[in-house]
Design a protein around this motif. Structure first.
Motif, PDB file in Angstrom:
ATOM      1  N   ARG A 224      33.451  88.885 -34.725  1.00 13.76           N
ATOM      2  CA  ARG A 224      32.928  89.936 -33.847  1.00 13.76           C
ATOM      3  C   ARG A 224      32.477  89.282 -32.541  1.00 13.76           C
ATOM      4  NH1 ARG A 224      27.873  94.040 -35.248  1.00 13.76           N
ATOM      5  NH2 ARG A 224      28.175  95.451 -33.480  1.00 13.76           N
ATOM      6  N   THR A 225      32.845  89.894 -31.427  1.00 12.09           N
ATOM      7  CA  THR A 225      32.470  89.369 -30.111  1.00 12.09           C
ATOM      8  C   THR A 225      31.418  90.271 -29.484  1.00 12.09           C
ATOM      9  OG1 THR A 225      34.673  88.414 -29.796  1.00 12.09           O
ATOM     10  CG2 THR A 225      33.303  88.685 -27.838  1.00 12.09           C
ATOM     11  N   LEU A 226      30.319  89.675 -29.015  1.00 10.63           N
ATOM     12  CA  LEU A 226      29.220  90.430 -28.422  1.00 10.63           C
ATOM     13  C   LEU A 226      28.941  89.921 -27.018  1.00 10.63           C
ATOM     14  CD1 LEU A 226      26.642  90.616 -31.376  1.00 10.63           C
ATOM     15  CD2 LEU A 226      28.265  92.383 -30.668  1.00 10.63           C
ATOM     16  N   LEU A 227      28.538  90.850 -26.163  1.00 18.11           N
ATOM     17  CA  LEU A 227      28.087  90.485 -24.829  1.00 18.11           C
ATOM     18  C   LEU A 227      26.591  90.205 -24.904  1.00 18.11           C
ATOM     19  CD1 LEU A 227      28.437  90.161 -21.782  1.00 18.11           C
ATOM     20  CD2 LEU A 227      28.056  92.648 -21.544  1.00 18.11           C
ATOM     21  N   MET A 228      26.241  88.916 -24.842  1.00 21.00           N
ATOM     22  CA  MET A 228      24.840  88.547 -24.994  1.00 21.00           C
ATOM     23  C   MET A 228      24.040  88.896 -23.738  1.00 21.00           C
ATOM     24  SD  MET A 228      24.343  87.441 -27.994  1.00 21.00           S
ATOM     25  CE  MET A 228      22.675  86.906 -27.687  1.00 21.00           C
ATOM     26  N   ARG A 229      22.811  89.296 -23.965  1.00 18.10           N
ATOM     27  CA  ARG A 229      21.846  89.575 -22.917  1.00 18.10           C
ATOM     28  C   ARG A 229      20.467  89.284 -23.493  1.00 18.10           C
ATOM     29  NH1 ARG A 229      24.227  93.889 -25.113  1.00 18.10           N
ATOM     30  NH2 ARG A 229      22.919  95.592 -25.921  1.00 18.10           N
ATOM     31  N   PRO A 230      19.448  89.112 -22.692  1.00 19.22           N
ATOM     32  CA  PRO A 230      18.136  88.678 -23.199  1.00 19.22           C
ATOM     33  C   PRO A 230      17.572  89.573 -24.302  1.00 19.22           C
ATOM     34  CG  PRO A 230      18.210  88.451 -20.829  1.00 19.22           C
ATOM     35  CD  PRO A 230      19.485  89.137 -21.217  1.00 19.22           C
ATOM     36  N   ASP A 231      17.670  90.904 -24.153  1.00 19.24           N
ATOM     37  CA  ASP A 231      17.083  91.778 -25.169  1.00 19.24           C
ATOM     38  C   ASP A 231      17.850  91.705 -26.491  1.00 19.24           C
ATOM     39  OD1 ASP A 231      19.272  92.965 -23.970  1.00 19.24           O
ATOM     40  OD2 ASP A 231      18.558  95.005 -24.367  1.00 19.24           O
ATOM     41  N   LEU A 232      19.183  91.498 -26.433  1.00 19.37           N
ATOM     42  CA  LEU A 232      19.970  91.357 -27.656  1.00 19.37           C
ATOM     43  C   LEU A 232      19.631  90.044 -28.365  1.00 19.37           C
ATOM     44  CD1 LEU A 232      22.117  92.293 -29.615  1.00 19.37           C
ATOM     45  CD2 LEU A 232      23.865  91.324 -28.090  1.00 19.37           C
ATOM     46  N   LYS A 233      19.482  88.962 -27.601  1.00 21.37           N
ATOM     47  CA  LYS A 233      19.094  87.684 -28.203  1.00 21.37           C
ATOM     48  C   LYS A 233      17.749  87.806 -28.900  1.00 21.37           C
ATOM     49  CE  LYS A 233      17.964  82.873 -27.143  1.00 21.37           C
ATOM     50  NZ  LYS A 233      17.910  81.805 -26.120  1.00 21.37           N
ATOM     51  N   GLN A 234      16.783  88.466 -28.254  1.00 21.14           N
ATOM     52  CA  GLN A 234      15.467  88.643 -28.861  1.00 21.14           C
ATOM     53  C   GLN A 234      15.555  89.475 -30.130  1.00 21.14           C
ATOM     54  OE1 GLN A 234      12.856  86.971 -27.840  1.00 21.14           O
ATOM     55  NE2 GLN A 234      11.635  87.782 -29.525  1.00 21.14           N
ATOM     56  N   HIS A 235      16.444  90.473 -30.116  1.00 18.56           N
ATOM     57  CA  HIS A 235      16.628  91.325 -31.286  1.00 18.56           C
ATOM     58  C   HIS A 235      17.196  90.517 -32.466  1.00 18.56           C
ATOM     59  CE1 HIS A 235      17.320  94.978 -33.566  1.00 18.56           C
ATOM     60  NE2 HIS A 235      18.588  94.627 -33.742  1.00 18.56           N
ATOM     61  N   ILE A 236      18.146  89.616 -32.174  1.00 18.88           N
ATOM     62  CA  ILE A 236      18.738  88.783 -33.227  1.00 18.88           C
ATOM     63  C   ILE A 236      17.681  87.849 -33.820  1.00 18.88           C
ATOM     64  CG2 ILE A 236      20.385  86.920 -33.660  1.00 18.88           C
ATOM     65  CD1 ILE A 236      22.235  88.250 -31.610  1.00 18.88           C
ATOM     66  N   ILE A 237      16.849  87.259 -32.955  1.00 14.60           N
ATOM     67  CA  ILE A 237      15.783  86.371 -33.442  1.00 14.60           C
ATOM     68  C   ILE A 237      14.804  87.135 -34.324  1.00 14.60           C
ATOM     69  CG2 ILE A 237      13.813  84.967 -32.717  1.00 14.60           C
ATOM     70  CD1 ILE A 237      15.407  84.163 -30.246  1.00 14.60           C
ATOM     71  N   GLN A 238      14.451  88.353 -33.923  1.00 13.27           N
ATOM     72  CA  GLN A 238      13.535  89.172 -34.714  1.00 13.27           C
ATOM     73  C   GLN A 238      14.144  89.520 -36.066  1.00 13.27           C
ATOM     74  OE1 GLN A 238      12.594  92.503 -32.196  1.00 13.27           O
ATOM     75  NE2 GLN A 238      11.145  91.342 -30.939  1.00 13.27           N
ATOM     76  N   ASP A 239      15.460  89.777 -36.081  1.00  8.96           N
ATOM     77  CA  ASP A 239      16.132  90.087 -37.346  1.00  8.96           C
ATOM     78  C   ASP A 239      16.046  88.907 -38.311  1.00  8.96           C
ATOM     79  OD1 ASP A 239      16.789  92.631 -36.615  1.00  8.96           O
ATOM     80  OD2 ASP A 239      18.879  92.188 -36.091  1.00  8.96           O
ATOM     81  N   PHE A 240      16.187  87.684 -37.792  1.00 10.58           N
ATOM     82  CA  PHE A 240      16.088  86.493 -38.649  1.00 10.58           C
ATOM     83  C   PHE A 240      14.665  86.337 -39.185  1.00 10.58           C
ATOM     84  CE2 PHE A 240      20.248  85.100 -37.286  1.00 10.58           C
ATOM     85  CZ  PHE A 240      20.670  84.280 -38.319  1.00 10.58           C
ATOM     86  N   GLU A 241      13.670  86.621 -38.353  1.00  9.68           N
ATOM     87  CA  GLU A 241      12.286  86.503 -38.810  1.00  9.68           C
ATOM     88  C   GLU A 241      11.965  87.563 -39.864  1.00  9.68           C
ATOM     89  OE1 GLU A 241      10.345  83.989 -38.191  1.00  9.68           O
ATOM     90  OE2 GLU A 241      12.015  83.174 -37.030  1.00  9.68           O
ATOM     91  N   GLN A 242      12.499  88.767 -39.685  1.00  7.04           N
ATOM     92  CA  GLN A 242      12.309  89.812 -40.689  1.00  7.04           C
ATOM     93  C   GLN A 242      13.004  89.443 -41.998  1.00  7.04           C
ATOM     94  OE1 GLN A 242      13.688  93.433 -38.836  1.00  7.04           O
ATOM     95  NE2 GLN A 242      12.000  93.488 -37.367  1.00  7.04           N
TER      96      GLN A 242
END
Length: 279
Positions: A224-242
């Motif tokens: 899967r290819t995603l267009l990274m942006r600051p809010d998406l990166k933060q969302h991915i980090i939060q998902d890992f912490e959850q």
């Protein structure tokens, strides 16, 4: 592994059930230094341990003998996830395997290994024993392994587990559902279990703020290819912490305290774990 093998120190607080003398608290009576109880001389015929004071106080005028708690031997087993998503961590797993084996054998315990891929393969099974050389050979083969597929056999290891209470290390990245994790943990619950969750924090911490990033599922091979942006990166980090919090809660529901590792293996982190937690 070219450098010296690092050992860690572990002890179990709860009594073991092995009849063989060792370094851990046991339930057998025999040679030891921890007083357990008095017994009649006929029940424990060792005149060297007659307690004169207890014998004089005995209402039936029988000799009383001091018996001591015998420390017992322990079986230590590493259960490893050998799925495709663990490929990059296999050299660290090989280091951990050598470290755990040396730590166990130094205490006189036995050591075994269960490697879990799509199915149980005898090439990745090492029965518990007192020798280091088979562990070295297993470690060498793990370093060169190109893992593929899933670790479905994690759910089928119950017949391979020691019959008596033992120390188990469950090593995995836990990239599967919590429902499946509960099924895996169910047969492990009677033992002292140390879940070792091995992640690579760079996989989500070092993502770029901007740009196209291609993500590949190592097991399903879906991309899967995603267009990274600051809010998406933060969302991915939060998902890992959850996810970390959910894993911790699931392990704790079985009375297990997980240990999260990232990067190279350090034996000191295991020593600190056993200093903080009682098994």
């Amino acid at each position: 592994m070219t450098q010296a093998i690092e050992s860690f120190h572990y002890r179990l607080a709860h009594s073991g059930y092995s009849v063989f003398p060792g370094a851990h608290p046991g339930q057998m009576v025999g040679s030891g230094q921890l007083f357990k109880r008095h017994e009649p001389l006929l029940a424990s015929p060792d005149p060297r341990r007659i307690d004169l004071r207890a014998s004089l106080l005995d209402p039936f005028n029988s000799y009383r003998v001091r018996v001591f708690q015998q420390h017992s031997k322990l079986s230590v087993t590493v259960i490893a996830d050998l799925s495709a998503s663990m490929t990059g961590r296999l050299p660290m797993l090989a280091d951990f395997l050598l470290s755990a084996a040396q730590s166990a054998l130094q205490l006189g315990d036995t050591f075994g290994f269960i490697g879990c891929g799509p199915s149980l393969d005898h090439r990745w099974l090492l029965p518990a024993g007192p020798a280091m050389e088979p562990v070295r050979e297993m470690s060498r083969r793990l370093t060169g392994l190109k893992a593929s597929g899933t670790a479905d056999s994690l759910e089928r290891i119950a017949p391979l587990l020691p019959k008596r209470r033992s120390l188990l290390f469950l090593v995995s990245d836990c990239h599967f559902s919590l429902t499946r994790l509960r099924q895996i943990l169910q047969p492990l619950a009677p033992h002292a279990v140390v879940p070792v969750v091995w992640w690579d924090e760079a996989e989500y911490q070092d993502l770029p703020e901007w740009g196209l990033v291609r993500f590949l599922d190592a097991e399903s091979r879906r991309a899967r290819t995603l267009l990274m942006r600051p809010d998406l990166k933060q969302h991915i980090i939060q998902d890992f912490e959850q996810r970390r919090a959910a894993l911790r809660q699931t392990f704790r529901s079985f009375g297990m305290e997980p240990m999260f590792l990232s990067g190279a293996y350090r034996a000191e982190s295991l020593t600190q774990y056993f200093q903080r937690h009682i098994l």
